[in-house]
Design a protein around this motif. Structure first.
Motif, PDB file in Angstrom:
ATOM      1  N   ILE A   1       0.833  -1.204   0.000  1.00  0.00           N
ATOM      2  CA  ILE A   1       0.000   0.000   0.000  1.00  0.00           C
ATOM      3  C   ILE A   1       0.865   1.250   0.000  1.00  0.00           C
ATOM      4  O   ILE A   1       0.625   2.206  -0.762  1.00  0.00           O
ATOM      5  CB  ILE A   1      -0.951  -0.009   1.207  1.00  0.00           C
ATOM      6  CG1 ILE A   1      -1.943  -1.171   1.094  1.00  0.00           C
ATOM      7  CG2 ILE A   1      -1.696   1.310   1.327  1.00  0.00           C
ATOM      8  CD1 ILE A   1      -2.816  -1.355   2.320  1.00  0.00           C
ATOM      9  N   ASP A   2       1.898   1.276   0.843  1.00  0.00           N
ATOM     10  CA  ASP A   2       2.776   2.448   0.914  1.00  0.00           C
ATOM     11  C   ASP A   2       3.534   2.663  -0.398  1.00  0.00           C
ATOM     12  O   ASP A   2       3.749   3.810  -0.812  1.00  0.00           O
ATOM     13  CB  ASP A   2       3.769   2.288   2.070  1.00  0.00           C
ATOM     14  CG  ASP A   2       3.111   2.466   3.429  1.00  0.00           C
ATOM     15  OD1 ASP A   2       2.128   3.230   3.513  1.00  0.00           O
ATOM     16  OD2 ASP A   2       3.567   1.848   4.408  1.00  0.00           O
ATOM     17  N   SER A   3       3.953   1.579  -1.053  1.00  0.00           N
ATOM     18  CA  SER A   3       4.674   1.720  -2.323  1.00  0.00           C
ATOM     19  C   SER A   3       3.793   2.364  -3.382  1.00  0.00           C
ATOM     20  O   SER A   3       4.255   3.194  -4.180  1.00  0.00           O
ATOM     21  CB  SER A   3       5.162   0.348  -2.800  1.00  0.00           C
ATOM     22  OG  SER A   3       6.064  -0.214  -1.874  1.00  0.00           O
ATOM     23  N   ILE A   4       2.522   1.983  -3.416  1.00  0.00           N
ATOM     24  CA  ILE A   4       1.593   2.589  -4.375  1.00  0.00           C
ATOM     25  C   ILE A   4       1.415   4.072  -4.088  1.00  0.00           C
ATOM     26  O   ILE A   4       1.436   4.919  -4.996  1.00  0.00           O
ATOM     27  CB  ILE A   4       0.236   1.852  -4.342  1.00  0.00           C
ATOM     28  CG1 ILE A   4       0.428   0.401  -4.824  1.00  0.00           C
ATOM     29  CG2 ILE A   4      -0.796   2.578  -5.190  1.00  0.00           C
ATOM     30  CD1 ILE A   4      -0.823  -0.452  -4.685  1.00  0.00           C
ATOM     31  N   ILE A   5       1.254   4.410  -2.800  1.00  0.00           N
ATOM     32  CA  ILE A   5       1.065   5.816  -2.428  1.00  0.00           C
ATOM     33  C   ILE A   5       2.307   6.638  -2.759  1.00  0.00           C
ATOM     34  O   ILE A   5       2.213   7.748  -3.324  1.00  0.00           O
ATOM     35  CB  ILE A   5       0.724   5.925  -0.933  1.00  0.00           C
ATOM     36  CG1 ILE A   5      -0.621   5.256  -0.647  1.00  0.00           C
ATOM     37  CG2 ILE A   5       0.683   7.388  -0.496  1.00  0.00           C
ATOM     38  CD1 ILE A   5      -0.983   5.205   0.825  1.00  0.00           C
TER      39      ILE A   5
ATOM     40  N   LEU B   1      16.814   7.742  -7.608  1.00  0.00           N
ATOM     41  CA  LEU B   1      17.241   8.586  -6.482  1.00  0.00           C
ATOM     42  C   LEU B   1      16.127   9.517  -6.025  1.00  0.00           C
ATOM     43  O   LEU B   1      15.905   9.698  -4.822  1.00  0.00           O
ATOM     44  CB  LEU B   1      18.482   9.387  -6.876  1.00  0.00           C
ATOM     45  CG  LEU B   1      19.764   8.569  -7.109  1.00  0.00           C
ATOM     46  CD1 LEU B   1      20.913   9.485  -7.509  1.00  0.00           C
ATOM     47  CD2 LEU B   1      20.123   7.765  -5.869  1.00  0.00           C
ATOM     48  N   ILE B   2      15.397  10.113  -6.979  1.00  0.00           N
ATOM     49  CA  ILE B   2      14.282  10.991  -6.604  1.00  0.00           C
ATOM     50  C   ILE B   2      13.207  10.184  -5.883  1.00  0.00           C
ATOM     51  O   ILE B   2      12.635  10.627  -4.878  1.00  0.00           O
ATOM     52  CB  ILE B   2      13.703  11.687  -7.849  1.00  0.00           C
ATOM     53  CG1 ILE B   2      14.722  12.676  -8.424  1.00  0.00           C
ATOM     54  CG2 ILE B   2      12.412  12.426  -7.503  1.00  0.00           C
ATOM     55  CD1 ILE B   2      14.294  13.289  -9.747  1.00  0.00           C
ATOM     56  N   GLY B   3      12.936   9.002  -6.392  1.00  0.00           N
ATOM     57  CA  GLY B   3      11.944   8.153  -5.736  1.00  0.00           C
ATOM     58  C   GLY B   3      12.346   7.780  -4.319  1.00  0.00           C
ATOM     59  O   GLY B   3      11.504   7.734  -3.417  1.00  0.00           O
ATOM     60  N   LEU B   4      13.649   7.534  -4.103  1.00  0.00           N
ATOM     61  CA  LEU B   4      14.116   7.194  -2.754  1.00  0.00           C
ATOM     62  C   LEU B   4      14.006   8.380  -1.808  1.00  0.00           C
ATOM     63  O   LEU B   4      13.668   8.217  -0.628  1.00  0.00           O
ATOM     64  CB  LEU B   4      15.559   6.698  -2.823  1.00  0.00           C
ATOM     65  CG  LEU B   4      15.772   5.343  -3.500  1.00  0.00           C
ATOM     66  CD1 LEU B   4      17.250   5.022  -3.594  1.00  0.00           C
ATOM     67  CD2 LEU B   4      15.039   4.237  -2.748  1.00  0.00           C
ATOM     68  N   VAL B   5      14.277   9.589  -2.313  1.00  0.00           N
ATOM     69  CA  VAL B   5      14.148  10.781  -1.476  1.00  0.00           C
ATOM     70  C   VAL B   5      12.685  10.988  -1.068  1.00  0.00           C
ATOM     71  O   VAL B   5      12.383  11.285   0.099  1.00  0.00           O
ATOM     72  CB  VAL B   5      14.689  12.021  -2.221  1.00  0.00           C
ATOM     73  CG1 VAL B   5      14.368  13.289  -1.444  1.00  0.00           C
ATOM     74  CG2 VAL B   5      16.196  11.903  -2.408  1.00  0.00           C
ATOM     75  N   VAL B   6      11.778  10.842  -2.035  1.00  0.00           N
ATOM     76  CA  VAL B   6      10.355  10.988  -1.724  1.00  0.00           C
ATOM     77  C   VAL B   6       9.915   9.922  -0.717  1.00  0.00           C
ATOM     78  O   VAL B   6       9.185  10.202   0.236  1.00  0.00           O
ATOM     79  CB  VAL B   6       9.520  10.899  -3.022  1.00  0.00           C
ATOM     80  CG1 VAL B   6       8.027  10.870  -2.692  1.00  0.00           C
ATOM     81  CG2 VAL B   6       9.830  12.062  -3.938  1.00  0.00           C
TER      82      VAL B   6
ATOM     83  N   ALA C   1       3.268   5.485  12.321  1.00  0.00           N
ATOM     84  CA  ALA C   1       2.866   4.541  11.283  1.00  0.00           C
ATOM     85  C   ALA C   1       2.577   5.287   9.995  1.00  0.00           C
ATOM     86  O   ALA C   1       2.074   6.422  10.019  1.00  0.00           O
ATOM     87  CB  ALA C   1       1.633   3.744  11.711  1.00  0.00           C
ATOM     88  N   THR C   2       2.904   4.661   8.873  1.00  0.00           N
ATOM     89  CA  THR C   2       2.548   5.187   7.563  1.00  0.00           C
ATOM     90  C   THR C   2       1.084   4.851   7.274  1.00  0.00           C
ATOM     91  O   THR C   2       0.488   4.023   7.975  1.00  0.00           O
ATOM     92  CB  THR C   2       3.454   4.564   6.495  1.00  0.00           C
ATOM     93  OG1 THR C   2       3.310   3.142   6.555  1.00  0.00           O
ATOM     94  CG2 THR C   2       4.915   4.932   6.725  1.00  0.00           C
ATOM     95  N   PRO C   3       0.478   5.468   6.238  1.00  0.00           N
ATOM     96  CA  PRO C   3      -0.911   5.126   5.913  1.00  0.00           C
ATOM     97  C   PRO C   3      -1.121   3.641   5.657  1.00  0.00           C
ATOM     98  O   PRO C   3      -2.155   3.078   6.038  1.00  0.00           O
ATOM     99  CB  PRO C   3      -1.186   5.966   4.657  1.00  0.00           C
ATOM    100  CG  PRO C   3      -0.320   7.175   4.823  1.00  0.00           C
ATOM    101  CD  PRO C   3       0.933   6.661   5.460  1.00  0.00           C
ATOM    102  N   GLY C   4      -0.150   2.991   5.005  1.00  0.00           N
ATOM    103  CA  GLY C   4      -0.284   1.555   4.782  1.00  0.00           C
ATOM    104  C   GLY C   4      -0.316   0.770   6.074  1.00  0.00           C
ATOM    105  O   GLY C   4      -1.111  -0.166   6.244  1.00  0.00           O
TER     106      GLY C   4
END
Length: 293
Positions: free
Chosen positions: A135-139, A194-199, A213-216
């Protein structure tokens, strides 16, 4: 058949015993050799009845049963006689019995304890963590798309041109033997990753330090905390925790080294399945646990 000779309850006086010579009562009497029976529990002593409710073999009698509504005093527990073996009690349903260990009572699988933190909070199962990560990866992918979309588009174009030229060369009878991607692929792939990892790091850091906790994870009813201290994990723990995963992801885009990094990343995600503390490798680095809330 006549009763054997011996001392029996006196039918005229239940507080005494009278000697039966095998044929008739004698005049020999003596006091009861123990506490008198409860009044009304066994009724009046019958002819030939021995003390304690027993009777002469030729004249068996049964204790009177209390009628409905009649008071029946509690029976005294039987005392073990000298020299009599007092064996261990049989375990009741749901009890576990062991040699030299106290009996534990319960249902299900005796002795199996749930995994918890040192202060008793229940740990998350592996599948909850997996679905929360999906879920977190999709978000995160949706949030980072405005920043990474252009790079991924250029990366896909270069990759498509490479595969098309390889197929055209194979059809023309001059197949290429190289297995490496063209350098231009990495020109667009590395910035996108790299941008994805920063986000993703900013997403994890803000939610874990503020909400725990994250939303997932919220959707699956789990949260992250220090193993020994309840509450939201501090920023340093979150940085260690997610920094371990970022390091493996960065190494994963390097040729040859990426294979080993990918294997370690897989082990990292599977580690809670056999770890007694239900920690992944990044949990151990940061001294955190994923718990049920």
């Amino acid at each position: 058949m006549s009763s054997p000779a011996g001392w029996y309850d006196d039918p005229a006086d239940p507080t005494q015993q009278r000697y039966w010579d095998g044929n008739t009562w004698t005049d020999q009497r003596r006091a009861q050799q123990g506490p008198p029976p409860y009044e009304g529990q066994f009724g009046a002593a019958q002819h030939g009845q021995v003390y304690g409710g027993g009777a002469a073999p030729s004249e068996p009698t049964r204790p009177a049963q209390p009628q409905y509504g009649q008071y029946a005093p509690p029976q005294q527990p039987q005392q073990q006689q000298y020299g009599q073996y007092a064996g261990p009690q049989q375990p009741q349903y749901g009890q576990q019995q062991g040699y030299g260990h106290p009996q534990q009572q319960g249902y299900g699988y005796p002795g199996k304890r749930p995994h918890t933190t040192p202060d008793g909070q229940l740990l998350s199962g592996w599948w909850r963590r997996v679905f929360a990560r999906i879920i977190d990866s999709i978000i995160v992918g949706i949030i980072g798309l405005p920043l990474t979309g252009y790079f991924y588009y250029q990366y896909s174009q270069v990759l498509w041109d490479y595969f098309k030229s390889t197929m055209d060369a194979a059809e023309a009878g001059t197949p290429t033997t190289t297995a490496t991607l063209p350098p231009e692929v990495y020109k667009w792939m590395i910035p996108a990753v790299l941008i994805g990892l920063v986000v993703s790091f900013a997403y994890e850091y803000l939610f874990l330090t503020k909400k725990g906790a994250t939303p997932g994870k919220m959707a699956l009813g789990i949260a992250v905390r220090l193993r020994d201290v309840p509450g939201n994990p501090p920023g340093a723990a979150v940085a260690k925790r997610y920094g371990f995963e970022i390091g493996l992801s960065v190494l994963g885009i390097i040729p040859l080294v990426g294979t080993l990094a990918g294997f370690i990343a897989l082990i990292n995600y599977l580690w809670p399945l056999w770890d007694d503390k239900k920690q992944a490798l990044h949990d151990k680095v940061a001294a955190t646990n994923v718990v049920r809330v």
